[in-house]
Design a protein around this motif. Structure first.
Motif, PDB file in Angstrom:
ATOM      1  N   SER A   1      37.711  34.580  57.237  1.00 57.39           N
ATOM      2  CA  SER A   1      39.092  34.142  57.060  1.00 57.39           C
ATOM      3  C   SER A   1      39.296  32.673  57.467  1.00 57.39           C
ATOM      4  O   SER A   1      40.267  32.053  57.074  1.00 57.39           O
ATOM      5  CB  SER A   1      40.045  35.057  57.820  1.00 57.39           C
ATOM      6  OG  SER A   1      39.670  35.086  59.180  1.00 57.39           O
TER       7      SER A   1
ATOM      8  N   PRO B   1      44.735  40.748  47.540  1.00 58.93           N
ATOM      9  CA  PRO B   1      43.905  39.586  47.871  1.00 58.93           C
ATOM     10  C   PRO B   1      44.703  38.583  48.704  1.00 58.93           C
ATOM     11  O   PRO B   1      45.858  38.304  48.388  1.00 58.93           O
ATOM     12  CB  PRO B   1      43.548  38.989  46.506  1.00 58.93           C
ATOM     13  CG  PRO B   1      44.459  39.609  45.527  1.00 58.93           C
ATOM     14  CD  PRO B   1      45.019  40.863  46.112  1.00 58.93           C
ATOM     15  N   VAL B   2      44.096  38.088  49.764  1.00 59.91           N
ATOM     16  CA  VAL B   2      44.795  37.123  50.627  1.00 59.91           C
ATOM     17  C   VAL B   2      44.103  35.759  50.626  1.00 59.91           C
ATOM     18  O   VAL B   2      44.618  34.797  51.197  1.00 59.91           O
ATOM     19  CB  VAL B   2      44.914  37.619  52.078  1.00 59.91           C
ATOM     20  CG1 VAL B   2      45.808  38.857  52.145  1.00 59.91           C
ATOM     21  CG2 VAL B   2      43.541  37.924  52.663  1.00 59.91           C
TER      22      VAL B   2
ATOM     23  N   ILE C   1      33.864  35.092  47.316  1.00 58.48           N
ATOM     24  CA  ILE C   1      34.122  36.388  47.943  1.00 58.48           C
ATOM     25  C   ILE C   1      35.643  36.504  48.011  1.00 58.48           C
ATOM     26  O   ILE C   1      36.307  35.584  48.499  1.00 58.48           O
ATOM     27  CB  ILE C   1      33.570  36.433  49.386  1.00 58.48           C
ATOM     28  CG1 ILE C   1      32.130  35.929  49.461  1.00 58.48           C
ATOM     29  CG2 ILE C   1      33.752  37.819  49.989  1.00 58.48           C
ATOM     30  CD1 ILE C   1      31.096  36.872  48.979  1.00 58.48           C
TER      31      ILE C   1
ATOM     32  N   GLY D   1      50.676  43.547  43.244  1.00 56.08           N
ATOM     33  CA  GLY D   1      49.908  42.535  43.957  1.00 56.08           C
ATOM     34  C   GLY D   1      48.536  43.027  44.397  1.00 56.08           C
ATOM     35  O   GLY D   1      47.855  42.369  45.172  1.00 56.08           O
TER      36      GLY D   1
ATOM     37  N   MET E   1      38.438  30.252  54.185  1.00 56.21           N
ATOM     38  CA  MET E   1      39.132  30.404  52.907  1.00 56.21           C
ATOM     39  C   MET E   1      39.579  29.055  52.346  1.00 56.21           C
ATOM     40  O   MET E   1      39.888  28.136  53.089  1.00 56.21           O
ATOM     41  CB  MET E   1      40.337  31.336  53.076  1.00 56.21           C
ATOM     42  CG  MET E   1      39.929  32.769  53.430  1.00 56.21           C
ATOM     43  SD  MET E   1      41.241  33.987  53.173  1.00 56.21           S
ATOM     44  CE  MET E   1      42.467  33.483  54.359  1.00 56.21           C
TER      45      MET E   1
ATOM     46  N   VAL F   1      45.670  40.559  39.724  1.00 58.80           N
ATOM     47  CA  VAL F   1      46.413  41.573  40.492  1.00 58.80           C
ATOM     48  C   VAL F   1      47.366  42.347  39.587  1.00 58.80           C
ATOM     49  O   VAL F   1      47.838  41.832  38.577  1.00 58.80           O
ATOM     50  CB  VAL F   1      47.227  40.918  41.638  1.00 58.80           C
ATOM     51  CG1 VAL F   1      46.289  40.284  42.652  1.00 58.80           C
ATOM     52  CG2 VAL F   1      48.206  39.884  41.090  1.00 58.80           C
ATOM     53  N   ASP F   2      47.659  43.594  39.961  1.00 56.67           N
ATOM     54  CA  ASP F   2      48.627  44.389  39.198  1.00 56.67           C
ATOM     55  C   ASP F   2      50.044  44.048  39.671  1.00 56.67           C
ATOM     56  O   ASP F   2      50.240  43.158  40.497  1.00 56.67           O
ATOM     57  CB  ASP F   2      48.322  45.893  39.315  1.00 56.67           C
ATOM     58  CG  ASP F   2      48.493  46.413  40.734  1.00 56.67           C
ATOM     59  OD1 ASP F   2      49.101  45.709  41.577  1.00 56.67           O
ATOM     60  OD2 ASP F   2      48.003  47.516  41.019  1.00 56.67           O
TER      61      ASP F   2
ATOM     62  N   PHE G   1      44.895  28.705  46.597  1.00 57.18           N
ATOM     63  CA  PHE G   1      44.475  30.049  46.196  1.00 57.18           C
ATOM     64  C   PHE G   1      45.503  30.617  45.238  1.00 57.18           C
ATOM     65  O   PHE G   1      46.691  30.663  45.538  1.00 57.18           O
ATOM     66  CB  PHE G   1      44.336  30.926  47.444  1.00 57.18           C
ATOM     67  CG  PHE G   1      44.173  32.382  47.162  1.00 57.18           C
ATOM     68  CD1 PHE G   1      43.083  32.845  46.442  1.00 57.18           C
ATOM     69  CD2 PHE G   1      45.117  33.305  47.603  1.00 57.18           C
ATOM     70  CE1 PHE G   1      42.937  34.199  46.169  1.00 57.18           C
ATOM     71  CE2 PHE G   1      44.973  34.658  47.343  1.00 57.18           C
ATOM     72  CZ  PHE G   1      43.882  35.104  46.623  1.00 57.18           C
ATOM     73  N   ARG G   2      45.074  30.999  44.065  1.00 60.06           N
ATOM     74  CA  ARG G   2      45.985  31.512  43.047  1.00 60.06           C
ATOM     75  C   ARG G   2      45.508  32.854  42.532  1.00 60.06           C
ATOM     76  O   ARG G   2      44.337  33.024  42.254  1.00 60.06           O
ATOM     77  CB  ARG G   2      46.048  30.538  41.857  1.00 60.06           C
ATOM     78  CG  ARG G   2      46.770  29.276  42.180  1.00 60.06           C
ATOM     79  CD  ARG G   2      46.496  28.187  41.182  1.00 60.06           C
ATOM     80  NE  ARG G   2      46.863  26.915  41.767  1.00 60.06           N
ATOM     81  CZ  ARG G   2      48.098  26.431  41.763  1.00 60.06           C
ATOM     82  NH1 ARG G   2      49.063  27.087  41.162  1.00 60.06           N
ATOM     83  NH2 ARG G   2      48.369  25.298  42.363  1.00 60.06           N
ATOM     84  N   THR G   3      46.449  33.769  42.387  1.00 63.14           N
ATOM     85  CA  THR G   3      46.105  35.045  41.750  1.00 63.14           C
ATOM     86  C   THR G   3      46.700  35.059  40.351  1.00 63.14           C
ATOM     87  O   THR G   3      47.614  34.296  40.046  1.00 63.14           O
ATOM     88  CB  THR G   3      46.656  36.245  42.535  1.00 63.14           C
ATOM     89  OG1 THR G   3      48.075  36.119  42.585  1.00 63.14           O
ATOM     90  CG2 THR G   3      46.090  36.291  43.935  1.00 63.14           C
ATOM     91  N   ILE G   4      46.152  35.900  39.505  1.00 61.97           N
ATOM     92  CA  ILE G   4      46.593  35.976  38.113  1.00 61.97           C
ATOM     93  C   ILE G   4      47.164  37.362  37.843  1.00 61.97           C
ATOM     94  O   ILE G   4      46.493  38.361  38.096  1.00 61.97           O
ATOM     95  CB  ILE G   4      45.393  35.696  37.183  1.00 61.97           C
ATOM     96  CG1 ILE G   4      44.957  34.251  37.369  1.00 61.97           C
ATOM     97  CG2 ILE G   4      45.743  36.000  35.736  1.00 61.97           C
ATOM     98  CD1 ILE G   4      43.718  33.895  36.611  1.00 61.97           C
TER      99      ILE G   4
END
Lengths: 459, 459
Positions: free
Chosen positions: B212, B193-194, B184, B250, B215, B246-247, B219-222
């Motif tokens: 929360s 995204p956090v 999720i 972010g 979590m 993410v754009d 945690f990594r965003t692309i």
């Protein structure tokens, strides 16, 4: 927990170990500043620390491990490549070692101890609690590159009559759920898996729904003795995320998740690539002496094959003495054959590995390689004939070059496809047909055709 | 749903398309028996049917598609390799095509239409409902090999204040949950995204627990513009299962799951292997003519480099005329250099791809390759000197061979490591330093050293 904004990695440089971080760590090691070292390493993923350890030199590595001491993150050990792992294990104190194995999952412990001598293994196994020790010893009874070694024993199962509510209650009450799981494995009373339910499906349905109605249509089990290569193939081919592993009686013994399969998939592709180039499984952390030794046998094989090619040339010593142009041009014919054969070979090895080359298309692919080789042979025959005629002013030399080129490229196509197929049928790894073997064929045929024709037509 | 016992695949042969199944399918196609064809195909995974279509020949493929008609499983289309996919798409009727795209997930539709011409694309996009059409068009605005093309838009998100109970209720009420999701994604009010929560964690906690607090630490965003190669690297390195995309602001725009990353990882390893051998992205289903054309340019490059080597040899025509033994032995020195260089090259290309060769160990690795090359050079110098002396009875010939061997293997080590590093720094793919380029260096140096020394010492 860190501030969320801080945990977001926004650019690709952040994925790699950057030079500034490496410098900071090495400076801390140099200066013997333990706290600074620990703090810097704390920001890195264990996989990145493992990469760092593989990249720095032996003395730096030893000092780093020593300085890190009891704070050493055991997960770094399971991220190391085999060669580097053994070197690092050797520098750990017994205390560091036993506290490390106590913190690791059993499959990671297996990776650490599998190559150890009995007495050293014993010391580590003694540090484990009884259940873990049994699990590790059981894993070690399976073949090294089998599903039994890849699998984890931690999993979530449910009997066929359970409902969504039952499994949620069970999981809420359980205090040692696996770190990684994506499916609930449904088992019959004899502990045979009969299906799997994705966690997302469970959560999307009311408590009264029976799990057996939510099972995936497609369901595959993996025999515990299956090779890891076949396991990885199945995960990739069928887009599997998790699969139950069964013993010879079809009973559930463990589970494999996609991340383990991903590791193997990359290893197998890399192994093919290395075999084709005649390199063993050397690592970036290996010493100069170690890599020189590992590469020696392949070079020796190449020397033998090169001597065979030279013997072929020596059969035509008189011809070479009469027409020196032949000595100048003969490497071209051999080189073109070698390259064409390597092209076909590489495609064939990959096609066999990905099961795209099978009984149903083998004849067609062999014929295609032969014809494609001949087609390019004709194209290059024209080019090389012109070069030969213009350079040396001997028209017949052009004819000899042209015929030799067509013949050698046709043979290159055949050798490049038939040798790996034959190796595969014989139960060997087709990638063993490394450049060395296949180019021996094209060297010998190239020199023989070119010099033989020259003897017949030019003298 | 099939009987569970029947769905269990117990042996490895069951993973591959076996010969009996292929024969049955082709017999049905031959005889025009539509029902038998449909029934046989029904038992196969779409990925296996795609493999079959790639393996059989063009006319069989056309007849199969025609006979299958409206029962064609659209998922087979997204399993096909690019070349075969375009051929199959060309044989589909407009009706087959539009019913196919309606059944597929948006990322699969993107794969189908991305290489089509505008007018053909338009026809397919018209078959989609509005929401899907927007999603597909949006995807097509991202670069072909970027995260934006890999990602799916279907995902499950939750605001930071939600509890386990909230998300379970939300999922139970939702009627279009994604096919595949493992996390999720927790988002802030600006849709950034956090964090992410594994489904297993959600199910293991009571309804009142806040998401929360569950979590993941890591945690990594692309970034949406990240190259697919970097995405695959991150999934493999950090054992990720799913990650938010993410754009530039972010904000969450999609998500990538591990199975997509696994596809890319294998593709990238295969691409390196092919580039090293000088083959483009040909496929097993390509025609003879197509593969001959694809391989021609690399062979042409090889011809040019082979001619350069021949020009070097021609500089020593007088020496060759005087001592024919030189013509016989010179391929050995060149061949050993070529093989040693290929070994180093292959290791270097992989190490750069897996980011094991970095600024922090580059100098050490270059030095190691030079020294390892020289060490093996000395070993083979001794062997080849003895062969040369015994074979031709000229002691000084042994000395010349020995010096040339050491020199060429040292150069092979250097060229094998420096050329891919230089290509990488220049922003090119290091695997482009295919055998052809690196062995040109060892051929030229080998012939020059051997024949030059022979001119000086033997004449």
């Amino acid at each position: 927990m860190a501030d969320p904004a801080e945990r977001i990695v926004e650019n690709e440089d952040a994925y790699a170990l950057n030079a500034a971080t490496v410098d900071a760590i090495l400076a801390a090691v140099e200066a013997g500043e333990r706290l600074r070292l620990i703090e810097t390493l704390d920001h890195l993923h264990p996989a990145d620390i493992a990469d760092l350890l593989e990249q720095i030199d032996v003395s730096q590595r030893e000092r780093l491990i020593e300085l890190w001491g009891k704070d050493l993150n055991p997960e770094v050990l399971s991220e190391l490549e085999e060669g580097a792992r053994d070197l690092v294990l050797a520098t750990l104190t017994p205390d560091q070692l036993s506290s490390a194995v106590q913190e690791l999952e059993t499959d990671d412990v297996v990776y650490l101890v599998e190559d150890m001598d009995e007495p050293q293994q014993e010391i580590l196994l003694d540090a484990l609690d009884d259940a873990d020790r049994v699990a590790v010893e059981q894993s070690l009874t399976y073949d090294e590159y089998s599903a039994g070694r890849m699998m984890q024993r931690e999993m979530v199962t449910a009997p066929e009559h359970w409902t969504v509510g039952d499994i949620i209650d069970f999981m809420r009450a359980s205090d040692d759920l696996p770190e990684q799981f994506y499916d609930i494995i449904i088992v019959d009373p004899a502990l045979k898996p009969v299906g799997e339910v994705r966690l997302g499906k469970v959560m999307a349905h009311p408590r009264t729904v029976k799990l057996s109605t939510l099972m995936e249509d497609e369901f595959r089990t993996i025999p515990v003795n299956q090779s890891q290569e076949d396991v990885a193939y199945a995960f990739n081919q069928y887009h599997m995320i998790q699969a139950p592993v069964v013993d010879e009686h079809g009973r559930l013994v463990g589970t494999i998740t996609i991340d383990d399969a991903m590791d193997v998939l990359e290893d197998e592709a890399e192994e093919d690539m290395r075999l084709l180039a005649g390199v063993g499984d050397e690592e970036i952390s290996d010493s100069t002496w170690a890599i020189a030794k590992r590469r020696f046998p392949w070079l020796l094989v190449n020397l033998l094959t090169a001597v065979i090619a030279s013997i072929v040339i020596s059969l035509f010593a008189d011809t070479l003495e009469a027409v020196v142009a032949l000595a100048i041009l003969m490497p071209i014919v051999a080189s073109m054959g070698g390259n064409a054969a390597t092209q076909t070979l590489t495609v064939a090895v990959r096609a066999i590995a990905t099961r795209d080359l099978t009984a149903s298309n083998m004849m067609r692919v062999v014929r295609r390689e032969l014809v494609a080789g001949t087609l390019n042979g004709v194209a290059f025959a024209i080019i090389i004939a012109i070069i030969g005629m213009v350079w040396f002013g001997i028209p017949m030399l052009g004819v000899v070059l042209a015929i030799a080129m067509v013949g050698n490229l046709a043979v290159a196509g055949l050798a490049g496809i038939l040798i790996p197929i034959a190796l595969d049928k014989a139960g060997a790894d087709p990638a063993l047909a490394s450049g060395t073997f296949v180019t021996t064929v094209t060297d010998v045929v190239g020199f023989m055709l070119f010099l033989g024709l020259a003897s017949a037509l030019l003298l």
